[in-house]
Design a protein around this motif. Structure first.
Motif, PDB file in Angstrom:
ATOM      1  N   GLY A  86       0.793  -1.218   0.000  1.00  0.00           N
ATOM      2  CA  GLY A  86       0.000   0.000   0.000  1.00  0.00           C
ATOM      3  C   GLY A  86       0.825   1.268   0.000  1.00  0.00           C
ATOM      4  N   ARG A  87       2.115   1.157   0.251  1.00  0.00           N
ATOM      5  CA  ARG A  87       3.003   2.332   0.252  1.00  0.00           C
ATOM      6  C   ARG A  87       4.028   2.275  -0.876  1.00  0.00           C
ATOM      7  NH1 ARG A  87       6.394   3.268   4.361  1.00  0.00           N
ATOM      8  NH2 ARG A  87       6.683   1.066   4.894  1.00  0.00           N
ATOM      9  N   PHE A  88       4.530   1.090  -1.182  1.00  0.00           N
ATOM     10  CA  PHE A  88       5.549   0.916  -2.211  1.00  0.00           C
ATOM     11  C   PHE A  88       4.928   0.257  -3.433  1.00  0.00           C
ATOM     12  CE2 PHE A  88       9.547   0.546   0.725  1.00  0.00           C
ATOM     13  CZ  PHE A  88       9.175   1.722   1.364  1.00  0.00           C
ATOM     14  N   THR A  89       5.439   0.615  -4.600  1.00  0.00           N
ATOM     15  CA  THR A  89       4.995  -0.004  -5.840  1.00  0.00           C
ATOM     16  C   THR A  89       6.209  -0.352  -6.683  1.00  0.00           C
ATOM     17  OG1 THR A  89       2.942   1.288  -5.827  1.00  0.00           O
ATOM     18  CG2 THR A  89       3.585   0.244  -7.905  1.00  0.00           C
ATOM     19  N   ILE A  90       6.294  -1.609  -7.081  1.00  0.00           N
ATOM     20  CA  ILE A  90       7.367  -2.042  -7.979  1.00  0.00           C
ATOM     21  C   ILE A  90       6.798  -2.106  -9.392  1.00  0.00           C
ATOM     22  CG2 ILE A  90       6.917  -4.508  -7.604  1.00  0.00           C
ATOM     23  CD1 ILE A  90       9.973  -4.953  -7.848  1.00  0.00           C
ATOM     24  N   SER A  91       7.593  -1.664 -10.351  1.00  0.00           N
ATOM     25  CA  SER A  91       7.160  -1.693 -11.742  1.00  0.00           C
ATOM     26  C   SER A  91       8.380  -1.910 -12.625  1.00  0.00           C
ATOM     27  CB  SER A  91       6.441  -0.396 -12.121  1.00  0.00           C
ATOM     28  OG  SER A  91       7.313   0.718 -11.975  1.00  0.00           O
TER      29      SER A  91
END
Length: 124
Positions: free
Chosen positions: A65-70
């Motif tokens: 909910g805080r970090f996003t990997i892409s």
């Protein structure tokens, strides 16, 4: 495979940072990329991972909910967008690449290549 991580820095609690990890070399052999972190006096721990072909993502509970990997397949680059940062997120962040099809995406020992690390410091 060579990995180059960058984007770390000093940020206040509640702020954001975006880490990048560029890969070069035999990148066609990589089937997953991950981010790990290591705080002073602690072991290296899993943060997030993404499969290279399907783009499936996995997160450690404290960053959901805080970090996003892409990923950007064309540039062989993985990103970690970190929002709502907390002082406990302070660590050296490492990017990693996994070649083998076995093992776990969550385990340090199952990754084959590592970047040099980039320091993230979150002040309170």
């Amino acid at each position: 495979v060579q990995l180059q991580a960058y984007g770390g820095g000093l940020v206040q609690a509640g702020g954001s940072l975006r880490l990048s990890c560029a890969a070069s070399g035999r990148t066609f052999s990589v089937n997953a990329r991950g981010w790990f972190r290591q705080a002073p006096g602690k072991e290296r721990e899993f943060v997030a991972a993404i499969t290279w072909s399907g783009g499936f993502t996995y997160y450690e509970d404290s960053v959901k909910g805080r970090f996003t990997i892409s990923r950007d397949n064309a540039k062989n680059t993985v990103f970690l967008q970190m929002n709502s940062l907390k002082p406990e997120d302070t660590a050296v962040y490492y990017c990693a690449a996994k070649v083998g099809v076995g093992g776990s995406l969550y385990a340090v020992k199952d990754y084959d290549y590592w970047g040099q690390g980039t320091l993230v410091t979150v002040s309170s």
